[in-house]
Design an enzyme around this catalytic site. Structure first.
Site, PDB file in Angstrom:
ATOM      1  N   GLU A 126     -65.160 -94.191  29.289  1.00 27.53           N
ATOM      2  CA  GLU A 126     -64.310 -93.937  28.119  1.00 27.53           C
ATOM      3  C   GLU A 126     -65.111 -93.700  26.847  1.00 27.53           C
ATOM      4  OE1 GLU A 126     -61.299 -93.227  28.565  1.00 27.53           O
ATOM      5  OE2 GLU A 126     -61.240 -93.902  30.660  1.00 27.53           O
ATOM      6  N   ASP A 217     -62.951 -85.101  31.834  1.00 24.66           N
ATOM      7  CA  ASP A 217     -62.327 -85.541  33.084  1.00 24.66           C
ATOM      8  C   ASP A 217     -62.202 -84.404  34.087  1.00 24.66           C
ATOM      9  OD1 ASP A 217     -62.063 -87.969  31.868  1.00 24.66           O
ATOM     10  OD2 ASP A 217     -59.921 -87.788  31.482  1.00 24.66           O
TER      11      ASP A 217
END
Length: 723
Positions: A126, A217
């Site tokens: 993250e 991602d």
């Protein structure tokens, strides 16, 4: 005139949460991981860095070894570079230091084993950055990582200064940091490939040292809504690879490792704590998120870089349930650290699986709101705890009670820990029980979540019903889609944290519906106010509060004493309430302690309510109220699902049955009792849109009491878990 060129550094990060359902991983493999690698293989001139989190990598190795073989071939031919990271994708900043190193080395060694290459780049989960991490990354052999360009903008660098890498240090340890381009993140895979090529032209230079940096991602390529159609069926990805090939004379598609060898660092940098801009907004208190959006929108563009959101660790303030998970992890870590047996490595692996980041935060992904993710985290932490206690406890049927500042809030909590169950209490929050672990099944029955306002609830009124949108691929940050109608009718907000043994005094006009909606009248000041611990030793915890109940405008001093006595040989607890009227007038009270139980599946036929046909056998552990007066049972439950709501009258007890897990939770009463029940459901946001999520079933046994001055009423509840 010199020929202008630009390096194109591409990277994808592929992740699945620990213990995510096999069908979800299979669907992601079919829609994303397999077609992506197959297409990449056909374009050897397109070079790329990839990162697979450890759980996903192991799953692919077990279920799709041909994909691992394909990946290894591309690594061998120099087309693909694999990044390391924490094995189970923890937020490194919040886990113990020894686990930072351990998790990175575990994944590094697994990559060497499967792919035959030693990674030197690392994906930071993250992109949660804290400056002290440099030291641990360097010690783990990491040479470079990628963070967001907003990190660099916030310290005053312009976008034109972010077309390469910088070096950071901590105590003389050094790591290179690449700034990921937010513009590239938003262009790929949504803009036409030609538009991306045109952007690359704007940053090309004659010295060839500039780089367009992309890392995001991998699930954007097939798993995110609408992307399988656009990326593969409509050919976006192949067109993008073709565009790179067509322009290879000036677009140098390189691995990060190649760029490091060929181009110098741009300088030294020290970055503040940060994550990507969206995450920093999500970490703010919900009431301020939209204020930040407005401030950024209204600010001149040149000033926007200095407007940033919160701090990632604030999720553990924003959501006490997240803090509970984190402190459980630290608590278990202390136990595992003391192990010296052959089970130590197994316990450590479970601990690391319990550090997976997904259940610790919430934004546009379901995260903390998803009960299956929280349950998986608790499961692995409890499995590690079971192994540790089995190694450390001489008495295998142990029972201990300790007082400690468990959640690090400056106040003391009370922990009952035994071979069969854990019961954790917070005296400062109504003397409530906030964790109830059934250790034989490694399951926390009190793993629930309060219903809270979220900033995105403001958009629910304009959400389009799933299936009625145009189906076009769009960033998940831009989608406003609801999975079902009328979700706005579920927006009820709790004014206290959902726990068990919270003591309510209900107003006379309270109904099941207004209690469910949190629009009822609370006449007492007990629910979330401090209790005094009277005893926390042997097998007993007792707490007391002299509080107030307001009746028809008159204040009545009422003393509530609750005594929890646990059995050592089974998962049973006897809860004895003593309610005393300290006023000079008779008090008409409606007393209801709250219980919450989460069996995960609200609609499954193998999870259901059942009325006890007889009380549980009582023992001498609870001295008062052991006589049980049973009325003729006429009550039945028409809808037995966990998602159902209803009122039961004069029953001896109730149980919640989970046939799938092989577990039963029972409450038995020392007198015929009315019980109200309803589901605690939240409306949260995930990448697929707004959705209803079952968090727990709330149970409210309740009694109407008439207490003369000085009179005490005794109520006994037996809680039992079996399986």
């Amino acid at each position: 005139m010199p020929h202008e060129t630009v390096s194109l550094l591409l990277g994808v990060h592929n992740h699945q949460p620990v213990d995510n359902w096999d069908h979800v991983l299979q669907d992601a493999t079919d829609k994303c991981y397999r077609p992506f690698l197959n297409l990449l293989y056909r374009y050897p001139g397109v070079k790329m860095s990839v990162h697979y989190t450890g759980y996903l990598l192991d799953w692919l190795a077990q279920h799709h070894p041909d994909l691992i073989a394909l990946l290894k071939e591309m690594v061998t031919r120099g087309q693909v570079e694999v990044f390391t990271g924490g094995m189970y994708e923890p937020v490194l900043a919040i886990i113990p230091d020894e686990d930072k190193l351990g998790q990175i080395m575990r994944l590094t060694n697994r990559i060497k084993e499967l792919l035959g290459a030693a990674p030197t780049g690392m994906w930071l989960a993250e992109r949660v950055w804290e400056p002290h991490l440099v030291k641990f990354l360097a010690e783990a052999g990491v040479k470079y990582i990628c963070l967001d360009d907003s990190h660099f903008n916030s310290v005053g660098l312009d976008d034109v200064e972010l077309l390469g890498r910088y070096t950071s240090e901590e105590q003389g340890n050094m790591v290179d940091i690449f700034p990921i381009s937010k513009q590239m993140r938003y262009l790929i895979p949504y803009a036409q490939p030609e538009a991306i090529i045109e952007y690359l032209r704007t940053i090309a230079s004659s010295d060839g040292n500039r780089a367009a940096i992309y890392y995001d991602d991998g699930e954007k390529f097939g798993v995110w809504p609408g992307t399988y159609k656009s990326v593969f069926e409509e050919g976006w990805l192949e067109k993008f690879f073709q565009a790179i090939d067509t322009n290879k004379d000036w677009v140098k598609c390189q691995l990060y490792s190649e760029y490091v060898q060929q181009s110098p660092a741009l300088g030294r940098i020290y970055l503040p704590t940060a994550s990507y801009s969206e995450m920093l907004a999500w970490a703010l208190p919900s009431k301020h998120i939209n204020e930040l959006d407005t401030a950024v929108h209204d600010a001149p563009k040149e000033y926007q870089r200095f407007l940033r959101g919160g701090f990632w660790r604030h999720f553990m303030v924003k959501y006490p349930e997240s803090n509970n998970l984190h402190k459980k992890m630290l608590h278990v870590r202390r136990k595992v650290s003391k192990m010296t047996t052959k089970e130590t490595e197994k316990a450590l692996n479970h601990l690391w699986m319990g550090q997976s980041n997904d259940a610790f935060w919430h934004g546009v992904f379901g995260g903390l709101y998803l009960t299956n993710l929280r349950a998986a985290t608790y499961k692995h932490l409890l499995l590690a705890e079971n192994l540790a206690d089995n190694a450390l406890q001489k008495d295998k049927n142990f029972l201990h009670i300790t007082t400690t500042d468990y959640d690090c809030d400056g106040q003391v909590e009370v922990l009952i820990e035994g071979a069969h169950q854990n019961l954790y209490f917070d005296p400062q929050e109504g003397g409530g029980m906030f964790e109830l672990d059934y250790r034989p099944k490694a399951f926390n029955l009190l793993d629930t979540l309060s219903r809270r306002y979220e900033a995105y609830h403001e958009k629910l009124s304009i959400a389009v019903l799933e299936g009625e949108d145009d189906g076009a691929a769009a960033s998940i940050h831009d989608r406003v889609v609801a999975k079902e109608k009328d979700l706005d009718k579920l927006l009820h907000y709790d004014w206290y944290r959902r726990m068990s043994l919270l003591d309510h005094f209900l107003a006379p006009d309270t109904t099941l519906e207004n209690l469910y909606q949190q629009k009822y009248g609370e006449q007492g000041d007990f629910v979330n106010q401090p209790y005094t611990v009277k005893k926390a030793a042997d097998n007993e915890v007792s707490m007391e509060r002299l509080g107030r109940v307001w009746i028809n405008g008159q204040e009545f001093p009422i003393r509530v004493h609750k005594r929890i006595v646990v059995r050592k040989d089974t998962a049973e607890a006897h809860i004895a309430y003593s309610i005393t009227n300290e006023a000079d007038d008779t008090a008409q009270l409606w007393f209801s302690p709250e219980f919450n139980v989460n069996l995960l599946a609200p609609d499954a036929p193998d999870r259901y309510y059942r009325i006890l046909s007889a009380p549980l056998e009582t023992t001498g552990a609870a001295k008062s109220g052991n006589g049980v007066a049973l009325a003729e049972r006429t009550e039945t439950i028409t809808d037995t699902r966990m998602v159902s709501r209803g009122e039961l009258h004069g029953i001896p007890g109730i149980e919640l049955v989970d046939e799938w897990m092989g577990l039963t939770y029972q409450l038995a009463f020392n007198r015929p009792t009315d019980v109200w029940r309803f589901p605690v459901e939240t409306v949260s946001l995930s990448e697929a849109g707004f959705e209803r999520v079952y968090q727990s079933s709330a149970l409210f046994p309740n009694w109407k009491l008439s207490l003369a001055p000085g009179q005490t009423e005794e109520i006994v509840i037996t809680q039992r878990i079996s399986g």
